[in-house]
Design an enzyme around this catalytic site. Structure first.
Site, PDB file in Angstrom:
ATOM      1  N   GLY A  16     -68.999  30.291 -75.260  1.00 26.58           N
ATOM      2  CA  GLY A  16     -67.816  29.434 -75.967  1.00 26.58           C
ATOM      3  C   GLY A  16     -68.544  27.956 -75.610  1.00 26.58           C
ATOM      4  O   GLY A  16     -68.860  27.363 -74.681  1.00 26.58           O
ATOM      5  N   ARG A  77     -72.146  34.688 -79.438  1.00 24.95           N
ATOM      6  CA  ARG A  77     -72.233  35.394 -78.302  1.00 24.95           C
ATOM      7  C   ARG A  77     -73.288  36.356 -79.069  1.00 24.95           C
ATOM      8  O   ARG A  77     -72.994  36.877 -80.294  1.00 24.95           O
ATOM      9  CB  ARG A  77     -70.943  36.120 -77.979  1.00 24.95           C
ATOM     10  CG  ARG A  77     -70.018  35.110 -77.483  1.00 24.95           C
ATOM     11  CD  ARG A  77     -69.079  35.358 -76.693  1.00 24.95           C
ATOM     12  NE  ARG A  77     -67.801  34.557 -76.461  1.00 24.95           N
ATOM     13  CZ  ARG A  77     -67.627  33.701 -75.677  1.00 24.95           C
ATOM     14  NH1 ARG A  77     -68.268  33.676 -74.445  1.00 24.95           N
ATOM     15  NH2 ARG A  77     -66.404  32.924 -75.594  1.00 24.95           N
ATOM     16  N   ASP A 108     -72.076  31.291 -66.967  1.00 29.29           N
ATOM     17  CA  ASP A 108     -72.847  32.378 -66.374  1.00 29.29           C
ATOM     18  C   ASP A 108     -73.669  33.128 -67.255  1.00 29.29           C
ATOM     19  O   ASP A 108     -74.524  33.710 -66.901  1.00 29.29           O
ATOM     20  CB  ASP A 108     -72.052  32.927 -65.509  1.00 29.29           C
ATOM     21  CG  ASP A 108     -71.611  32.600 -64.130  1.00 29.29           C
ATOM     22  OD1 ASP A 108     -72.208  31.245 -63.856  1.00 29.29           O
ATOM     23  OD2 ASP A 108     -70.594  32.999 -63.464  1.00 29.29           O
ATOM     24  N   THR A 130     -69.075  24.793 -69.945  1.00 26.42           N
ATOM     25  CA  THR A 130     -68.005  25.631 -70.116  1.00 26.42           C
ATOM     26  C   THR A 130     -66.698  24.770 -69.632  1.00 26.42           C
ATOM     27  O   THR A 130     -66.578  23.906 -68.564  1.00 26.42           O
ATOM     28  CB  THR A 130     -67.886  26.694 -69.161  1.00 26.42           C
ATOM     29  OG1 THR A 130     -66.706  27.525 -69.305  1.00 26.42           O
ATOM     30  CG2 THR A 130     -68.229  26.699 -67.840  1.00 26.42           C
ATOM     31  N   ASP A 132     -64.223  25.882 -68.335  1.00 27.81           N
ATOM     32  CA  ASP A 132     -63.402  26.823 -67.358  1.00 27.81           C
ATOM     33  C   ASP A 132     -63.920  26.181 -65.571  1.00 27.81           C
ATOM     34  O   ASP A 132     -62.934  27.003 -64.894  1.00 27.81           O
ATOM     35  CB  ASP A 132     -63.902  28.389 -67.563  1.00 27.81           C
ATOM     36  CG  ASP A 132     -63.164  28.835 -68.631  1.00 27.81           C
ATOM     37  OD1 ASP A 132     -62.095  28.096 -69.164  1.00 27.81           O
ATOM     38  OD2 ASP A 132     -63.648  30.130 -69.239  1.00 27.81           O
ATOM     39  N   ASP A 134     -65.897  27.551 -63.835  1.00 33.50           N
ATOM     40  CA  ASP A 134     -66.036  28.757 -63.052  1.00 33.50           C
ATOM     41  C   ASP A 134     -67.530  29.017 -62.626  1.00 33.50           C
ATOM     42  O   ASP A 134     -67.933  30.223 -62.523  1.00 33.50           O
ATOM     43  CB  ASP A 134     -65.276  29.781 -63.840  1.00 33.50           C
ATOM     44  CG  ASP A 134     -65.822  30.073 -65.135  1.00 33.50           C
ATOM     45  OD1 ASP A 134     -66.641  29.316 -65.677  1.00 33.50           O
ATOM     46  OD2 ASP A 134     -65.705  31.129 -65.820  1.00 33.50           O
ATOM     47  N   ARG A 176     -60.102  32.767 -68.928  1.00 31.28           N
ATOM     48  CA  ARG A 176     -59.755  34.153 -68.800  1.00 31.28           C
ATOM     49  C   ARG A 176     -59.802  34.854 -67.540  1.00 31.28           C
ATOM     50  O   ARG A 176     -59.131  35.687 -67.087  1.00 31.28           O
ATOM     51  CB  ARG A 176     -60.902  34.821 -69.837  1.00 31.28           C
ATOM     52  CG  ARG A 176     -60.383  36.341 -70.193  1.00 31.28           C
ATOM     53  CD  ARG A 176     -61.719  36.832 -71.105  1.00 31.28           C
ATOM     54  NE  ARG A 176     -61.511  36.263 -72.392  1.00 31.28           N
ATOM     55  CZ  ARG A 176     -62.216  36.281 -73.365  1.00 31.28           C
ATOM     56  NH1 ARG A 176     -63.474  36.870 -73.188  1.00 31.28           N
ATOM     57  NH2 ARG A 176     -62.055  35.846 -74.596  1.00 31.28           N
TER      58      ARG A 176
HETATM   59  P1  ADP Z   1     -70.908  32.231 -71.266  1.00 38.27           P
HETATM   60  O1  ADP Z   1     -72.300  31.640 -71.085  1.00 38.27           O
HETATM   61  O2  ADP Z   1     -69.982  31.213 -71.729  1.00 38.27           O
HETATM   62  O3  ADP Z   1     -70.448  32.726 -69.904  1.00 38.27           O
HETATM   63  P2  ADP Z   1     -71.060  34.686 -72.386  1.00 38.27           P
HETATM   64  O4  ADP Z   1     -70.953  35.599 -71.225  1.00 38.27           O
HETATM   65  O5  ADP Z   1     -70.383  35.185 -73.689  1.00 38.27           O
HETATM   66  O6  ADP Z   1     -70.754  33.158 -72.429  1.00 38.27           O
HETATM   67  O7  ADP Z   1     -72.475  34.742 -72.622  1.00 38.27           O
HETATM   68  C1  ADP Z   1     -73.215  34.186 -73.655  1.00 38.27           C
HETATM   69  C2  ADP Z   1     -74.335  34.864 -74.180  1.00 38.27           C
HETATM   70  O8  ADP Z   1     -75.567  35.017 -73.355  1.00 38.27           O
HETATM   71  C3  ADP Z   1     -74.063  36.397 -74.479  1.00 38.27           C
HETATM   72  O9  ADP Z   1     -73.685  36.691 -75.707  1.00 38.27           O
HETATM   73  C4  ADP Z   1     -75.475  37.056 -74.301  1.00 38.27           C
HETATM   74  O10 ADP Z   1     -76.379  36.789 -75.712  1.00 38.27           O
HETATM   75  C5  ADP Z   1     -75.913  36.249 -73.066  1.00 38.27           C
HETATM   76  N1  ADP Z   1     -75.999  37.078 -71.966  1.00 38.27           N
HETATM   77  C6  ADP Z   1     -74.785  37.102 -71.288  1.00 38.27           C
HETATM   78  N2  ADP Z   1     -74.953  38.241 -70.374  1.00 38.27           N
HETATM   79  C7  ADP Z   1     -76.332  38.457 -70.467  1.00 38.27           C
HETATM   80  C8  ADP Z   1     -77.120  39.434 -69.689  1.00 38.27           C
HETATM   81  N3  ADP Z   1     -76.509  40.068 -68.668  1.00 38.27           N
HETATM   82  N4  ADP Z   1     -78.443  39.673 -70.193  1.00 38.27           N
HETATM   83  C9  ADP Z   1     -78.842  38.880 -71.137  1.00 38.27           C
HETATM   84  N5  ADP Z   1     -78.100  38.049 -71.988  1.00 38.27           N
HETATM   85  C10 ADP Z   1     -76.774  37.795 -71.672  1.00 38.27           C
HETATM   86  O1  F6P Z   2     -65.434  30.281 -71.483  1.00 38.78           O
HETATM   87  C1  F6P Z   2     -64.346  29.364 -72.024  1.00 38.78           C
HETATM   88  C2  F6P Z   2     -63.367  30.229 -72.821  1.00 38.78           C
HETATM   89  O2  F6P Z   2     -62.594  29.224 -73.457  1.00 38.78           O
HETATM   90  C3  F6P Z   2     -62.402  30.948 -71.610  1.00 38.78           C
HETATM   91  O3  F6P Z   2     -61.482  30.303 -71.100  1.00 38.78           O
HETATM   92  C4  F6P Z   2     -61.779  31.848 -72.880  1.00 38.78           C
HETATM   93  O4  F6P Z   2     -61.309  33.199 -72.318  1.00 38.78           O
HETATM   94  C5  F6P Z   2     -62.853  32.256 -73.939  1.00 38.78           C
HETATM   95  O5  F6P Z   2     -63.638  31.180 -73.631  1.00 38.78           O
HETATM   96  C6  F6P Z   2     -62.607  32.791 -75.116  1.00 38.78           C
HETATM   97  O6  F6P Z   2     -63.590  32.531 -75.880  1.00 38.78           O
HETATM   98  P1  F6P Z   2     -63.774  33.133 -77.343  1.00 38.78           P
HETATM   99  O7  F6P Z   2     -62.362  33.448 -77.850  1.00 38.78           O
HETATM  100  O8  F6P Z   2     -64.327  32.122 -78.253  1.00 38.78           O
HETATM  101  O9  F6P Z   2     -64.633  34.425 -77.446  1.00 38.78           O
END
Ligand code: ADP
Ligand code: F6P
Length: 323
Positions: A16, A77, A108, A130, A132, A134, A176
């Site tokens: 995000g 993503r 994360d 982020t 959040d 978090d 979330r």
């Molecule tokens: P955020 O970074 O905000 O927590 P996501 O959890 O959607 O958002 O992770 C962003 C991107 O990082 C994912 O779409 C994926 O490409 C990569 N990613 C997430 N988890 C993993 C994982 N366990 N191993 C490798 N890549 C990952």
């Molecule tokens: O990680 C930030 C955040 O805005 C969360 O609070 C929310 O749940 C999520 O992203 C929504 O992301 P998207 O709808 O873009 O997948």
């Protein structure tokens, strides 16, 4: 073993988006160039890396972006990056483009990707991007300050009309899995009830009783801040109206909280952290993330950072319930 001599780095934003990501990109680019490295911008997160959407960046590529919301590099993503083949392919693409190190700005999930990429021999440093708040290894995440201020202003406006109509308002904020935005806005907006995913016990009757008590002592409105992780604000509003007789409306703030020009704090923290990421790569470090702990900017091993836990501070939560 990490590359000890990093000449060219890539920078990407992932997951995000959050306000301040552009300030972080700018700092990475300019500090890396200052350190004698070349910089390539990777578009649309890990997806763009796999699609080879990569372009050279210079000091001018990041002119006039410090005040912009969103991310000039785009974000995405990417499921393919979660697979072993995806990671290996990404590392090969980095090598093909001469990229020895990558700065990953995200949450994360993005850190997990950076961790795996580092195991494939590409140096990585993560920056906490982020809204959040978090990420366990840091007290600050890029975008949180802007998001809470955007939400706070919006909630003030809903409160005005809620008060005029003597209504109850349930205002849903983002988060979330994390209730930090709800907690901060709940306190800053003087909400009557604050529902956090980490704490809510689904005892709606307690909220109903609270509304009835407040009406008896002459309160003209009742503001409930509900986190996205709990959700269901519209159906909750219907049930509360039926049980209390007080007109109840739900407002879901949604993506407006993720946009907009970053606050001074977000720009400043993103700038310092972005520069630190470029410095770590220049020093041949890998599998690190930048955080801010106890007022100090610092860095952690990604494995350790991902193993850390974060929870809503008990004292702050207790105070939020009684003010
Ligand atoms: P955020 O970074 O905000 O927590 P996501 O959890 O959607 O958002 O992770 C962003 C991107 O990082 C994912 O779409 C994926 O490409 C990569 N990613 C997430 N988890 C993993 C994982 N366990 N191993 C490798 N890549 C990952
Ligand atoms: O990680 C930030 C955040 O805005 C969360 O609070 C929310 O749940 C999520 O992203 C929504 O992301 P998207 O709808 O873009 O997948």
């Amino acid at each position: 073993m990490p590359n000890t001599e990093v000449k060219t780095i890539g920078v990407l934003t992932s997951g995000g988006d959050s306000p301040g990501m552009n300030a972080a990109i700018r700092a990475v680019v300019r500090r890396a160039i200052y350190n004698g490295m070349s910089v390539k911008g990777i578009k649309k997160g890990y997806q763009g890396l796999l699609n080879e959407e990569i372009e050279d960046m210079n000091r001018r590529s990041v002119s006039e972006i410090i005040g912009l919301g969103g991310t000039i590099l785009g974000t995405a993503r990417c499921m393919e990056f979660k697979t072993e083949e995806g990671i290996k392919k990404a590392a090969e693409i980095c090598r093909k483009h001469g990229i020895d190190g990558v700065v990953v700005i995200g949450g994360d999930g993005s850190y997990r990707g950076a961790q795996k990429l580092s195991h494939e021999g590409i140096n990585t440093v993560g920056l906490p991007g982020t809204i959040d708040l978090d990420i366990a290894c840091t007290d600050y995440t890029i975008g949180f300050d802007t998001a809470i201020n955007t939400a706070m202003s919006a909630i003030d406006k809903v409160r005005d009309t809620s008060s005029s109509h003597e209504r109850c308002s349930i205002i849903e904020v983002m988060g979330r899995n994390a209730g930090y935005i709800a907690l901060w806005c709940g306190v800053a907006n003087g909400a009557e009830d604050i529902l956090l995913p980490e704490k809510y016990d689904y005892n709606e009757q307690a909220i109903i009783n609270h509304i009835i008590e407040n009406r008896k002592v002459g309160k003209k409105h009742h503001i409930i801040i509900n986190a996205e992780g709990i959700g269901h604000s519209t159906s909750m509003a219907r049930r509360i109206e039926a049980a209390t007789g007080m007109e109840t409306r739900a407002t879901i703030l949604g993506y407006m909280q993720r946009g907009g020009s970053p606050t001074c704090k977000d720009r400043y923290y993103a700038s310092i952290m972005g520069a630190m990421a470029a410095d770590l790569l220049a020093q041949g470090k890998s599998n690190r993330v930048i955080g801010q702990k106890n007022g100090q900017f610092t860095d952690f091993d990604i494995d350790e950072a991902l193993a850390m836990q974060k929870s809503i501070p008990e004292y702050e939560y207790e105070i939020s319930k009684i003010l």
